[in-house]
Design a protein around this motif. Structure first.
Motif, PDB file in Angstrom:
ATOM      1  N   LYS A 209      21.340  22.751  60.413  1.00  9.00           N
ATOM      2  CA  LYS A 209      20.564  23.494  59.414  1.00  9.00           C
ATOM      3  C   LYS A 209      19.192  22.882  59.160  1.00  9.00           C
ATOM      4  N   MET A 210      19.111  21.548  59.095  1.00  6.83           N
ATOM      5  CA  MET A 210      17.880  20.899  58.645  1.00  6.83           C
ATOM      6  C   MET A 210      17.058  20.275  59.775  1.00  6.83           C
ATOM      7  N   ILE A 211      17.645  20.211  60.976  1.00  5.61           N
ATOM      8  CA  ILE A 211      16.914  19.612  62.103  1.00  5.61           C
ATOM      9  C   ILE A 211      16.800  20.587  63.274  1.00  5.61           C
ATOM     10  N   LEU A 212      17.940  21.120  63.740  1.00  2.00           N
ATOM     11  CA  LEU A 212      17.901  21.954  64.931  1.00  2.00           C
ATOM     12  C   LEU A 212      17.216  23.300  64.687  1.00  2.00           C
ATOM     13  N   ALA A 213      17.567  24.000  63.595  1.00  3.55           N
ATOM     14  CA  ALA A 213      16.951  25.301  63.308  1.00  3.55           C
ATOM     15  C   ALA A 213      15.430  25.186  63.140  1.00  3.55           C
TER      16      ALA A 213
ATOM     17  N   ASN B 259      36.795  26.651  52.932  1.00  4.07           N
ATOM     18  CA  ASN B 259      36.663  25.201  52.793  1.00  4.07           C
ATOM     19  C   ASN B 259      35.568  24.892  51.775  1.00  4.07           C
ATOM     20  N   GLY B 260      35.920  24.952  50.492  1.00  5.31           N
ATOM     21  CA  GLY B 260      34.947  24.731  49.426  1.00  5.31           C
ATOM     22  C   GLY B 260      34.394  23.320  49.415  1.00  5.31           C
ATOM     23  N   ARG B 261      35.208  22.334  49.801  1.00  7.01           N
ATOM     24  CA  ARG B 261      34.740  20.945  49.833  1.00  7.01           C
ATOM     25  C   ARG B 261      33.613  20.770  50.836  1.00  7.01           C
ATOM     26  N   LEU B 262      33.734  21.404  51.998  1.00  9.02           N
ATOM     27  CA  LEU B 262      32.665  21.331  53.002  1.00  9.02           C
ATOM     28  C   LEU B 262      31.384  21.963  52.466  1.00  9.02           C
ATOM     29  N   ALA B 263      31.509  23.110  51.810  1.00  4.44           N
ATOM     30  CA  ALA B 263      30.331  23.773  51.238  1.00  4.44           C
ATOM     31  C   ALA B 263      29.678  22.891  50.187  1.00  4.44           C
ATOM     32  N   LEU B 264      30.494  22.298  49.318  1.00  5.88           N
ATOM     33  CA  LEU B 264      29.976  21.438  48.257  1.00  5.88           C
ATOM     34  C   LEU B 264      29.311  20.195  48.829  1.00  5.88           C
ATOM     35  N   ASN B 265      29.943  19.579  49.819  1.00  3.16           N
ATOM     36  CA  ASN B 265      29.352  18.402  50.452  1.00  3.16           C
ATOM     37  C   ASN B 265      28.017  18.722  51.113  1.00  3.16           C
ATOM     38  N   SER B 266      27.936  19.882  51.751  1.00  2.16           N
ATOM     39  CA  SER B 266      26.697  20.244  52.446  1.00  2.16           C
ATOM     40  C   SER B 266      25.534  20.409  51.473  1.00  2.16           C
ATOM     41  N   VAL B 267      25.830  20.914  50.276  1.00  4.64           N
ATOM     42  CA  VAL B 267      24.778  21.065  49.263  1.00  4.64           C
ATOM     43  C   VAL B 267      24.398  19.710  48.673  1.00  4.64           C
ATOM     44  N   ALA B 268      25.406  18.929  48.289  1.00  2.35           N
ATOM     45  CA  ALA B 268      25.133  17.641  47.643  1.00  2.35           C
ATOM     46  C   ALA B 268      24.385  16.689  48.567  1.00  2.35           C
ATOM     47  N   PHE B 269      24.895  16.517  49.771  1.00  4.69           N
ATOM     48  CA  PHE B 269      24.276  15.566  50.691  1.00  4.69           C
ATOM     49  C   PHE B 269      23.059  16.168  51.389  1.00  4.69           C
ATOM     50  N   GLY B 270      22.998  17.494  51.426  1.00  8.04           N
ATOM     51  CA  GLY B 270      21.790  18.138  51.936  1.00  8.04           C
ATOM     52  C   GLY B 270      20.604  17.889  51.021  1.00  8.04           C
ATOM     53  N   LEU B 271      20.861  17.932  49.712  1.00 13.33           N
ATOM     54  CA  LEU B 271      19.795  17.626  48.753  1.00 13.33           C
ATOM     55  C   LEU B 271      19.287  16.198  48.946  1.00 13.33           C
ATOM     56  N   LEU B 272      20.212  15.256  49.108  1.00 18.02           N
ATOM     57  CA  LEU B 272      19.821  13.868  49.306  1.00 18.02           C
ATOM     58  C   LEU B 272      19.071  13.699  50.632  1.00 18.02           C
ATOM     59  N   ALA B 273      19.569  14.343  51.681  1.00 21.81           N
ATOM     60  CA  ALA B 273      18.934  14.218  52.993  1.00 21.81           C
ATOM     61  C   ALA B 273      17.538  14.835  53.015  1.00 21.81           C
TER      62      ALA B 273
END
Length: 302
Positions: A226-230, A274-288
């Motif tokens: 999402k944040m590098i390849l696209a 998989n709500g945990r995956l969605a939540l992790n992607s938002v939380a750690f995506g913000l940090l990244a």
């Protein structure tokens, strides 16, 4: 740019601290989100739609950005099939890989990086590349999760019940008026719109969850695509086909590089995916994003 990202961090941190200290609960958070979705953001969308410079070149940029997001989604789908990732996780990978945080996070970053002139265009971009696709994807995701049957009528009902989409239509309708509305009449609306970004970032902080890190491999895969390849696909297109970056293309690349959309978490949870995956992607995506966005800005600098 650094000042904008600092402000973003502060607002998110305040929201997260309020959650940890139990100063804000689910009831207060719901009120904030209601104000944001039904008043502040529609005001921002209407104001942006009316004042934004929209032409075929801008719509072409939105189309290319959407295609780059779709390419990333197809890559995630292919990886899911090749490595036999479970169905629920694959659906979440595709959903979160398709939609970016182009308004809540994208607007302040673009304003900080490129200036106030691009704020209105960000609002229009968000609707075309994120808002309307989300309205189409939501019924599909719910039907895949067993929460109903997908239909065109369900999509249309969702669209025309959305204050954001209705404010977009109203903004375009007012552009057809054969005279210009005095700017002074927009002052209250602009004041309301200015509350959208801090309230949205505060709400993100309240919803942020850093405990229970699961599916870290899938989270890393999702954020990498999402944040590098696209955005890399878009970078290659602009560099080799368009001949180089202008500020509008810089805006589009930064928007494509945004982390996954916060609303996608609520949709994944509602569809019992998989709500945990969605939540992790938002939380750690913000940090990244505090590392990847400045890096992309450096790469596309003049």
């Amino acid at each position: 740019m650094l000042l904008a990202m600092y402000s973003i961090f502060v607002f998110i941190f305040i929201g997260y601290a309020a959650k940890i200290l139990r100063l804000v609960g689910n009831k207060q958070s719901g009120i904030l989100l209601g104000f944001l979705l039904n008043f502040a953001l529609p005001a921002q969308v209407f104001n942006g739609t009316y004042h934004a410079e929209i032409n075929l070149a801008f719509l072409f940029m939105c189309l290319i950005a959407l295609l780059c997001n779709i390419c990333g989604t197809l890559i995630l789908l292919l990886i899911g099939k090749l490595f036999r990732i479970d169905r629920e996780s694959t659906i979440v990978l595709c959903l979160m890989g398709m939609l970016g945080n182009t308004l809540y996070l994208g607007l302040p970053i673009i304003k900080g990086a490129l200036g106030e002139d691009y704020a209105n265009q960000v609002v229009i971009y968000d609707q075309f590349v994120t808002g309307i696709p989300f309205a189409f994807l939501a019924p599909i995701m719910l039907s895949l999760g067993g929460k109903g049957v997908f239909s065109v009528s369900a999509v249309l009902v969702r669209l025309f019940k959305s204050p954001l989409f209705l404010s977009l239509l109203c903004g375009f309708a007012f552009r057809l008026i054969p005279f210009e509305i005095p700017k002074d009449l927009f002052v209250p609306l602009q004041s309301l719109a200015q509350t959208a970004t801090p309230v949205a970032l505060f709400a993100i902080g309240v919803q942020l969850e850093l405990k229970g890190i699961l599916d870290w491999k899938l989270t890393t895969l999702l954020l990498s695509v999402k944040m590098i390849l696209a955005p890399l696909i878009l970078f290659c297109f602009v560099h080799f086909v368009m001949g180089g970056f202008t500020n509008p293309w810089r805006m589009v690349l930064l928007e494509v590089a945004m982390p996954p959309l916060v609303s996608g978490v609520a949709l994944a949870l509602k569809a019992k995916l998989n709500g945990r995956l969605a939540l992790n992607s938002v939380a750690f995506g913000l940090l990244a994003s505090f590392m990847t966005i400045p890096l992309w800005l450096y790469v596309i600098a003049e």
